[in-house]
Write a protein that holds these residues in place. Structure first.
Motif, PDB file in Angstrom:
ATOM      1  N   GLY A 124      -5.360  -3.509   8.135  1.00  0.00           N
ATOM      2  CA  GLY A 124      -6.115  -3.251   6.918  1.00  0.00           C
ATOM      3  C   GLY A 124      -5.234  -2.989   5.722  1.00  0.00           C
ATOM      4  O   GLY A 124      -4.073  -3.425   5.671  1.00  0.00           O
ATOM      5  N   ILE A 125      -5.798  -2.249   4.776  1.00  0.00           N
ATOM      6  CA  ILE A 125      -5.157  -2.025   3.477  1.00  0.00           C
ATOM      7  C   ILE A 125      -5.210  -0.549   3.127  1.00  0.00           C
ATOM      8  O   ILE A 125      -6.261   0.089   3.268  1.00  0.00           O
ATOM      9  N   PHE A 126      -4.082  -0.023   2.676  1.00  0.00           N
ATOM     10  CA  PHE A 126      -4.097   1.287   2.040  1.00  0.00           C
ATOM     11  C   PHE A 126      -4.485   1.059   0.583  1.00  0.00           C
ATOM     12  O   PHE A 126      -3.668   0.662  -0.242  1.00  0.00           O
ATOM     13  N   HIS A 127      -5.758   1.281   0.325  1.00  0.00           N
ATOM     14  CA  HIS A 127      -6.333   1.052  -0.997  1.00  0.00           C
ATOM     15  C   HIS A 127      -5.699   1.976  -2.029  1.00  0.00           C
ATOM     16  O   HIS A 127      -5.415   3.140  -1.748  1.00  0.00           O
ATOM     17  N   CYS A 128      -5.486   1.434  -3.228  1.00  0.00           N
ATOM     18  CA  CYS A 128      -4.957   2.202  -4.359  1.00  0.00           C
ATOM     19  C   CYS A 128      -3.674   2.933  -3.961  1.00  0.00           C
ATOM     20  O   CYS A 128      -3.498   4.114  -4.255  1.00  0.00           O
ATOM     21  N   PHE A 129      -2.772   2.215  -3.314  1.00  0.00           N
ATOM     22  CA  PHE A 129      -1.540   2.845  -2.858  1.00  0.00           C
ATOM     23  C   PHE A 129      -0.730   3.322  -4.061  1.00  0.00           C
ATOM     24  O   PHE A 129      -0.546   2.592  -5.037  1.00  0.00           O
ATOM     25  N   GLY A 130      -0.233   4.544  -3.962  1.00  0.00           N
ATOM     26  CA  GLY A 130       0.554   5.094  -5.064  1.00  0.00           C
ATOM     27  C   GLY A 130       1.741   5.888  -4.587  1.00  0.00           C
ATOM     28  O   GLY A 130       2.281   6.715  -5.319  1.00  0.00           O
ATOM     29  N   GLY A 131       2.165   5.652  -3.345  1.00  0.00           N
ATOM     30  CA  GLY A 131       3.191   6.482  -2.731  1.00  0.00           C
ATOM     31  C   GLY A 131       4.617   6.015  -2.942  1.00  0.00           C
ATOM     32  O   GLY A 131       4.912   5.052  -3.659  1.00  0.00           O
ATOM     33  N   SER A 132       5.503   6.709  -2.264  1.00  0.00           N
ATOM     34  CA  SER A 132       6.940   6.448  -2.340  1.00  0.00           C
ATOM     35  C   SER A 132       7.329   5.265  -1.462  1.00  0.00           C
ATOM     36  O   SER A 132       6.513   4.748  -0.687  1.00  0.00           O
ATOM     37  N   ILE A 133       8.579   4.875  -1.558  1.00  0.00           N
ATOM     38  CA  ILE A 133       9.096   3.801  -0.719  1.00  0.00           C
ATOM     39  C   ILE A 133       8.999   4.202   0.750  1.00  0.00           C
ATOM     40  O   ILE A 133       8.620   3.391   1.612  1.00  0.00           O
ATOM     41  N   GLN A 134       9.309   5.467   1.038  1.00  0.00           N
ATOM     42  CA  GLN A 134       9.251   5.941   2.424  1.00  0.00           C
ATOM     43  C   GLN A 134       7.817   5.898   2.956  1.00  0.00           C
ATOM     44  O   GLN A 134       7.586   5.513   4.111  1.00  0.00           O
TER      45      GLN A 134
END
Length: 267
Positions: A152-162
């Motif tokens: 699936g998809i992590f919607h509205c992803f806004g996290g770090s590279i890690q």
């Protein structure tokens, strides 16, 4: 050039006055499909009505948004699950956890997420994951359920590279929306350092409009601005971003335009 908006609430009341024009502008900008995540029981009918009106462009998911998981969440889940037995949907979504404003229902959100992840495996469907101020508990839930059959998809992803690497290791794509165009957005660094092969595009319309529309109603046509920003950060051209993210979206949804959707899409 073709684009896919993997997450748009175009059935929302904000679009009621001009939905015909909204769809037309989307098509004019190359957006050939918009995947619609459900919110709660109340949004099912308007979502399916719009799908019936635009069956080739607007494609429904089924799930209960974590912000609507309250004391009655089991009844909400019961009704959502009943729909899964009636007809095909493109995905289970949007589901996940949201502890940004309120942690009162964290336990219920965790339970609802685990149940809906089980549905995804039972129906062999992807999931659209909402994860706000809840990265660790959401990831922990998915890791517990991941047996090679979740995608699936992590919607509205806004996290770090890690964090991106952790999501990708679970076999998920990152949904990149308007936030990437905001000035000083830390997401830009992540997008610049993650392979395009792991990204899909989304608007989350009517929310999170990209620059230069920030603060206004968002709509699928604006995905073009997101694609251009991703191309800039990736050091490539718009056509490449459009092609790769479209192929990625097709892989997620397996081009799931349900052939056996109920023609009237009614209970």
């Amino acid at each position: 050039m073709e684009l896919i908006d993997t997450h748009a609430h175009v059935y929302a009341s904000e679009f009621t006055p001009d939905i015909t024009q909204v769809i037309a502008r989307s098509l004019d900008n190359g957006v050939r499909k918009m995947y619609m995540p459900n919110i709660d029981v109340a949004t099912i009918d308007p979502m399916l009505a719009l799908e019936q009106r635009y069956p080739d462009q607007c494609i429904a998911m089924m799930g209960i948004h974590p912000c609507y998981v309250k004391h009655d969440f089991q009844q909400q889940l019961y009704q959502a699950e009943a729909w899964l037995s009636k007809r095909a949907f493109a995905a289970i979504g949007e589901i996940g956890m949201d502890l940004y404003h309120d942690r009162s229902y964290q336990a219920q959100q965790e339970e609802a997420l685990m149940i809906q992840l089980t549905w995804a495996k039972q129906h062999q469907l992807p999931v659209a994951i909402h994860c706000r101020a809840s990265w660790e508990p959401t990831l922990t839930a998915i890791e517990k359920q991941q047996d090679g059959n979740l995608r699936g998809i992590f919607h509205c992803f806004g996290g770090s590279i890690q964090e991106a690497e952790r999501a990708i290791a679970l076999g998920f794509y990152l949904g990149i929306g308007g936030i990437v165009t905001f000035r000083n957005a830390s997401l830009a660094t992540t997008v610049a350092n993650v392979s395009l092969d792991h990204l899909v595009l989304e608007t989350d319309a009517p929310y999170l409009a990209p620059m230069p529309y920030r603060g206004q109603r968002n709509e699928p046509a604006h995905i073009l601005h997101i694609a251009r920003k991703v191309a800039e950060l990736q050091g490539t051209d718009l056509a490449t971003v459009a092609h790769v993210t479209t192929v990625n979206a097709q892989k997620v949804f397996e081009e799931h335009t349900p052939s056996h959707r109920l023609s009237a899409a009614k209970k």
